[in-house]
Design an enzyme around this catalytic site. Sequence first.
Site, PDB file in Angstrom:
ATOM      1  N   ASN A   1      -2.423   1.630   7.166  1.00 37.46           N
ATOM      2  CA  ASN A   1      -1.051   1.345   6.740  1.00 37.46           C
ATOM      3  C   ASN A   1      -0.189   2.602   6.758  1.00 37.46           C
ATOM      4  OD1 ASN A   1      -1.207  -1.461   6.297  1.00 37.46           O
ATOM      5  ND2 ASN A   1      -2.205  -1.144   4.328  1.00 37.46           N
TER       6      ASN A   1
ATOM      7  N   ASN B   1       0.878  -1.171   0.000  1.00 35.17           N
ATOM      8  CA  ASN B   1       0.000   0.000   0.000  1.00 35.17           C
ATOM      9  C   ASN B   1       0.924   1.233   0.000  1.00 35.17           C
ATOM     10  OD1 ASN B   1      -2.741   1.003   2.241  1.00 35.17           O
ATOM     11  ND2 ASN B   1      -2.235   1.687   0.209  1.00 35.17           N
TER      12      ASN B   1
ATOM     13  N   ASN C   1     -13.282   5.421   8.762  1.00 41.68           N
ATOM     14  CA  ASN C   1     -13.826   5.567   7.414  1.00 41.68           C
ATOM     15  C   ASN C   1     -14.782   4.405   7.164  1.00 41.68           C
ATOM     16  OD1 ASN C   1     -11.903   3.544   7.239  1.00 41.68           O
ATOM     17  ND2 ASN C   1     -10.607   4.585   5.776  1.00 41.68           N
TER      18      ASN C   1
ATOM     19  N   CYS D   1      -4.892  -2.751   2.617  1.00 41.65           N
ATOM     20  CA  CYS D   1      -5.628  -1.638   3.235  1.00 41.65           C
ATOM     21  C   CYS D   1      -5.781  -1.966   4.710  1.00 41.65           C
ATOM     22  CB  CYS D   1      -6.990  -1.447   2.572  1.00 41.65           C
ATOM     23  SG  CYS D   1      -7.983  -0.138   3.335  1.00 41.65           S
ATOM     24  N   GLY D   2      -5.120  -1.183   5.561  1.00 42.33           N
ATOM     25  CA  GLY D   2      -5.109  -1.470   6.986  1.00 42.33           C
ATOM     26  C   GLY D   2      -6.466  -1.339   7.642  1.00 42.33           C
TER      27      GLY D   2
ATOM     28  N   CYS E   1      -6.167   6.045   7.396  1.00 38.07           N
ATOM     29  CA  CYS E   1      -5.430   5.060   6.596  1.00 38.07           C
ATOM     30  C   CYS E   1      -4.508   4.309   7.545  1.00 38.07           C
ATOM     31  CB  CYS E   1      -4.628   5.732   5.482  1.00 38.07           C
ATOM     32  SG  CYS E   1      -3.671   4.556   4.492  1.00 38.07           S
TER      33      CYS E   1
ATOM     34  N   ASN F   1      -6.416  10.639  -0.919  1.00 39.30           N
ATOM     35  CA  ASN F   1      -6.370   9.497  -1.814  1.00 39.30           C
ATOM     36  C   ASN F   1      -5.776   9.900  -3.158  1.00 39.30           C
ATOM     37  OD1 ASN F   1      -7.319   7.426  -0.191  1.00 39.30           O
ATOM     38  ND2 ASN F   1      -9.462   7.727  -0.765  1.00 39.30           N
TER      39      ASN F   1
ATOM     40  N   ARG G   1     -11.798   3.046  -1.533  1.00 41.48           N
ATOM     41  CA  ARG G   1     -12.500   4.261  -1.930  1.00 41.48           C
ATOM     42  C   ARG G   1     -11.518   5.312  -2.463  1.00 41.48           C
ATOM     43  NH1 ARG G   1     -15.219   7.971   2.751  1.00 41.48           N
ATOM     44  NH2 ARG G   1     -13.073   7.734   3.453  1.00 41.48           N
TER      45      ARG G   1
END
Length: 302
Positions: free
Chosen positions: A78, A15, A164, A225-226, A76, A67, A217
Amino acid sequence: MGEQLHFLKMNGLGNEFIVIDARKTKPQLGPEAVRALSDGTSGPGCDQFITLEQSALGADVFMRIHNADGGEVEACGNATRCVGRLIMAELGSDKASIETVAGILIAHRCEQVDMVTVDMGVPKFGWQDIPLSEPFEDTRAIELQIGPIDAPILHTPSAVNIGNPHAIFWVQDDVETYGLEVNGPLLENHMIFPERANISLAQVHNRSELPLKVWERGVGLTQACGTAACAAGVAAYRNKLTDRKVLVHLPGGDIVIEWREADDHILMSGGTELEYAGMIDLEDLSWRKVPLSCDAAAGAES
């Protein structure tokens, strides 16, 4: 040649992140610049563009997250681990506090050099907190499906907010067989998700591990994706599919997720990598690699 801006290229299990330290200077980088630099054909390329700023809440740093599409997002996982590694090296500490739009997160050093654990806080399950556009009494399985009514391809996902919004579809076969590259964009932008959502496919192998594929997203298919791993781990336990601690297998590697019983906090542990340093020309957004500074090199080795 215009003003030069230093950056680090990092990744957490594939990532990818561009990390800018803006605690002393505040470069003007709008959505178009973020999109250009995040695009691997015109810039260094990344899934998330990370800006480090001074924390207004007394944390060690504030992490702003955009993003690849230029839109700002709340969390986020990671990236939090990667930034945690940098800040712990900078402070000479085994712990770092990182403020995000979603709140303050705490990173801890693990025994292995590149491994970092982050306390991701308490998940949210209320339909209005995820958020969803209509009420659901039980978000362990919401009414949503792709495909024919009598034989849907994907259906009844679990929904959860980890800073999120996430939706996790439970599948019986290999996660690679469900066309997430086609269905991901449709589901991300479904009207039931007013703020869009991260879409995951999870196949439970046993009580302690599950493979996961993620449509992120504003990014698309991602190596890892952590927050999605956190969401899947928590949702799996809520659905009595796994134990509270689970090994999540992502295309880029494995993440350990533990939903701690004592306080309902989620602990996420996984690897980080400092790939290289670079300079961005703010006039034309051209870029080049440069040698790692002593501080960055210390972050890579400590």
